[in-house]
Design an enzyme around this catalytic site. Structure first.
Site: not given
Ligand code: RUG
Length: 834
Positions: A371, A564-565, A570, A675, A679
């Site tokens: 991810h 978002k976080r 970001k 994601t 939405k």
């Molecule tokens: O930062 C990513 C997002 O871009 C992605 O959409 C989401 C689901 O695939 O995962 C997020 N992410 C990646 N959260 N934690 C990580 C690394 O551990």
């Protein structure tokens, strides 16, 4: 099982669940009067929520039982989704909608004196996740059940979910989220408990056949207890299971001797240490901190899950080589990678298989989803920590690495550096275990989560592995979202309007049916209805903002949202710098001209990891800018800045449908997918975004005219960073003005924001804020222009929604099923539906 002669008696009393309003009311009242020991004289909204949930839970568990019986009987291959995070949000509304009984519940509640919205609002979010990764897992569970796949989720039952965020004087303050006070959605399974070992010693001995047998004698045991959460599919009786493990002391005996000696603390110490394992969710998104407790959590969870999976497989008495025909395990990120090692250990140490036979089974069983490409998020554990916590597993990792390195050496005999680069053990000081490499070596497929991301992992961080294993091992599955929660539940009015043009609700099962909307993009009457729904959603959000923050925002203004976080990559800092620029521009205008500008509300939301100083500065700057701008009489409704505290799934369900424009503005090449972008578009909002993650595919599907793209491309990022390092970094002049204003103290003490300014000005601007600032500001000007023509704007929104069919998590799960898991849905016969 009950013997045949007695089964008739069972069948006679078998529960069938309610199917009409009266039945629901009866169940609700029964739960109020018996389970909750209340009456009509003291049943407040919270009790009515509790009773409604229990009524629906009873109903779900009947489907759950039948689903499990069906899956056991048919004994088809199952999927196990291992995720350390499941960001489920609220369950009641989802359950009512998925089983098609919300109208009935609404009528029943109203008859008993309640508004369904108030009852739904009582529920505490199940917030067992940080952000996109955990929410993706929750969407996947919904799709797996809705598509009738035999599938289980496995996770941890954290006592504390992600912290609650309060904003005090503009700063983030973290408060614990103790969500388990009352949770009607879980079933404790005290009969399903497994002892999990840690520490201890490894023994080797030779058996009577001369074979070396290795055994691990753990030094500490902790008990894993199962809690099951039913996951209802939409419009199907399939109700799958999410099993969450909770940690308890392995020995239930209380240390009376110590207690009698007055050593109260140590008498309960073992219990407390054990319970700590599943106590907290680590609040880091895209960041690995390498803490011992986290590794303990990971092993505790994967060992319990694998024990459960293996136990289920062994019941079928099939030979081990058939394990991958019956079991597919997906590793959601590297967090569950120890499962690879644990399965190998079970097969060779406990089941006596030969190394190679066992290893083939392991690799065929696992798939790994990556991810992120961010180096700070890629997990590594020190060898020393492994040795201390899981000595036998470290030996197995060394063996896996040895065989892997031997293979690579044979393939690339002259490339010594290759071995250093791809080794699972990083030869640093201290030595580290690279979990992503272990996950790749131990899986038959590795996938990224959007096209750009999947290409990037193949050409950057995992390039060598592509050379070793070939390109076919690496694939892409672009993320998706469940339209049930993110349209039907979050935006019921829009969903209903869409249904009138798409031949009913079928699009909720097959999102590509949205394409039927295309032809209504130019239909004035339809656009009017569409715009009215958006406006009503904005009014609802404006009301919430007024009630919770005391800020009045005009629902006719353009709502510009970034939720978002909070993370530098970001780039919420770029957004707030842009807001300051807008503020300065408005201030500098003659009043007549100013009045003609497009009014905006800039809405932010998101949590910062508690130890992430820079992210916390961003939150503070947003709030400080808000308190200046929102109180400036020259500006009035032309610009408002709002930070919504404690962003979570249920707030997302309110905020996203109210957005006109949402910001997905990460530095190109850093956001794996994103994601929430999906939405927002599905809810009839447009995007301003960079060419990053799934923005690219959203553009391809919805059309370049329906998105506001800006900024540098991923392929140019490295060169730009290189140029910064060598002093060729001239700051954007508009950004300089923004920094000057911050430094003048307009938004409070400049030192409070020194780190943010310096990261761009002095420390190399790693996230290219200055490089992208000009095109960002210009693109916002285009948005203002476009928004003036509301007819055209709405038409863009309708077209975009019509073209979002691809982004359903159903499509995504079908792709995983076909290309990675090789599993089939378990078709539910009509008689079973009854
Ligand atoms: O930062 C990513 C997002 O871009 C992605 O959409 C989401 C689901 O695939 O995962 C997020 N992410 C990646 N959260 N934690 C990580 C690394 O551990």
């Amino acid at each position: 099982a009950i013997p045949e002669p007695q089964r008739e008696a069972w069948k006679k009393h078998s529960v069938s669940g309610f199917s009409d309003k009266d039945g629901f009311e009866k169940e609700l009242v029964r739960h109020v009067e018996t389970t909750l020991a209340r009456s009509m004289y003291n049943c407040d909204e919270n009790a009515a929520y509790a009773a409604s949930s229990l009524a629906f839970r009873d109903r779900l568990i009947l489907d759950w039982n039948r689903t499990q019986q069906r899956q056991t009987y048919r004994d088809n291959k199952r999927v196990y989704y291992l995720s350390l995070e499941f960001l489920m949000g609220r369950a009641l509304d989802n359950a009512m909608l998925n089983i098609g009984q919300k109208d009935l519940a609404k009528a029943g509640l109203s008859e008993l004196g309640y508004r369904i919205e108030d009852i739904i609002d009582q529920e505490h979010d199940a917030a067992l996740g940080n952000g996109g990764l955990g929410r993706l897992a929750a969407c996947f569970l919904d799709s797996l059940a809705s598509l009738n796949y035999p599938a289980w989720g496995y996770g941890l039952r954290y006592r504390y979910g992600i912290f609650k965020q309060q904003i005090v004087n503009g700063y983030q303050v973290e408060v614990p989220d103790y969500w388990l006070h009352f949770n009607p959605w879980e079933f404790p399974r005290h009969d399903i408990s497994i002892d999990i070992g840690f520490h201890g010693q490894v023994h080797k001995k030779t058996d009577e056949n001369g074979k070396t047998v290795t055994s691990w004698e753990p030094g500490q045991m902790v008990k894993a207890v199962a809690y099951d959460v039913p996951i209802p599919g939409y419009d199907t009786p399939t109700t799958n299971n999410l099993r969450l493990w909770s940690s308890e002391a392995a020995s239930e005996e209380f240390d009376f001797q110590r207690f009698n000696r007055g050593e109260y603390e140590s008498a309960v110490a073992e219990q407390q240490t054990a319970e700590t394992i599943s106590a907290v969710l680590y609040p880091n998104d895209n960041l690995d901190r390498g803490k011992e407790l986290r590794l303990k959590q990971q092993y505790f969870w994967v060992a319990a899950s694998l024990y459960d999976i293996v136990r289920r497989f062994k019941k079928s008495r099939r030979p081990w080589r058939e394990f991958p025909d019956q079991v597919a395990i997906q590793l959601n990120d590297t967090h569950p990678t120890l499962a690879v090692v644990e399965l190998q250990r079970v097969l060779i140490d406990l089941e006596g298989l030969e190394w190679d036979d066992a290893w083939n089974i392991v690799v065929e069983t696992f798939g790994y989803t990556n991810h992120t490409v961010l180096p700070e998020a890629l997990e590594k554990w020190s060898v020393g920590l492994f040795q201390h916590l899981l000595p036998r597993h470290l030996q197995i990792i060394y063996d896996i690495n040895l065989f892997f390195l031997q293979k690579v050496e044979r393939m690339f005999p002259d490339d010594r550096d290759m071995l250093r680069r791809i080794s699972i053990i990083e030869e640093a000081s201290p030595k580290m275990v690279r979990m992503a490499y272990l996950a790749i070596v131990g899986s038959h497929k590795v996938n990224g989560v959007a096209e750009l991301h999947s290409d990037l992992i193949k050409t950057t961080i995992f390039k060598d592995f592509v050379a070793i294993f070939g390109p076919d091992k690496f694939t892409n599955v672009t993320n998706g979202i469940t339209p049930r929660r993110w349209l039907h539940q979050a935006n019921a009015k829009l969903s209903d309007l869409i249904a009138t043009k798409c031949e009913g609700n079928g699009f909720l099962n097959d999102l590509t049916m949205l394409s039927k909307l295309e032809k209504f993009a130019e239909d004035k009457e339809f656009r009017k209805e569409w715009a009215e729904i958006k406006f009503a959603n904005k009014v609802r959000l404006a009301k919430y903002i007024k009630e919770t923050m005391g800020i009045s925002v005009n629902p006719s203004a353009l709502f510009d949202v970034q939720v978002k976080r909070i993370h530098e990559y970001k780039r919420q800092q770029m957004n707030i710098f842009g807001v300051i620029h807008r503020y300065l521009t408005l201030k500098a205008m003659a009043p007549e001209k100013r009045k003609k500008q497009q009014p905006r509300v800039s809405i932010f939301g998101g949590k910062a990891a508690p130890g992430y100083w820079m992210a916390k500065q961003i939150i503070h700057l947003i709030n400080s800018v808000g308190s200046v701008v929102n109180n400036d009489a020259d500006i009035g409704d032309l610009l408002k800045v709002v930070f919504i505290a404690d962003y979570n799934v249920s707030k997302a369900e309110m905020i996203i449908p109210a957005s006109d424009l949402s910001e997905h503005i990460s530095t190109a090449g850093t956001e794996a997918s994103g994601t929430s972008n999906m939405k927002f578009v599905l809810n009839g909002g447009l995007i301003i975004g960079t060419c990053d993650g799934a923005n690219i595919e959203i553009t391809r599907e919805t059309g370049e005219n329906n998105i506001f793209l800006f900024g540098n491309l991923a392929e140019d990022v490295e060169d730009l960073r290189h140029a910064h390092t060598y002093g060729q970094h001239s700051l954007d002049p508009d950004l300089v003005k923004v920094f000057d204003e911050i430094n003048k103290g307009t938004f409070g003490s400049p030192e409070d924001f020194g780190g943010l300014v310096a990261s761009v000005r002095e420390h190399g601007d790693y996230y290219l804020v200055s490089d992208d600032f000009h095109s960002y500001i210009e693109t916002h000007a285009l948005v203002d222009e476009a928004y003036k023509n509301q007819e055209e704007w709405v038409s863009k929104c309708v077209l975009s929604v019509a073209r979002m069919g691809f982004f359903s998590s159903d499509r995504c799960i079908n792709e995983y099923a076909e290309s990675i898991w090789n599993v089939e849905p378990l078709v539910v016969k009509d008689d079973a539906k009854a």
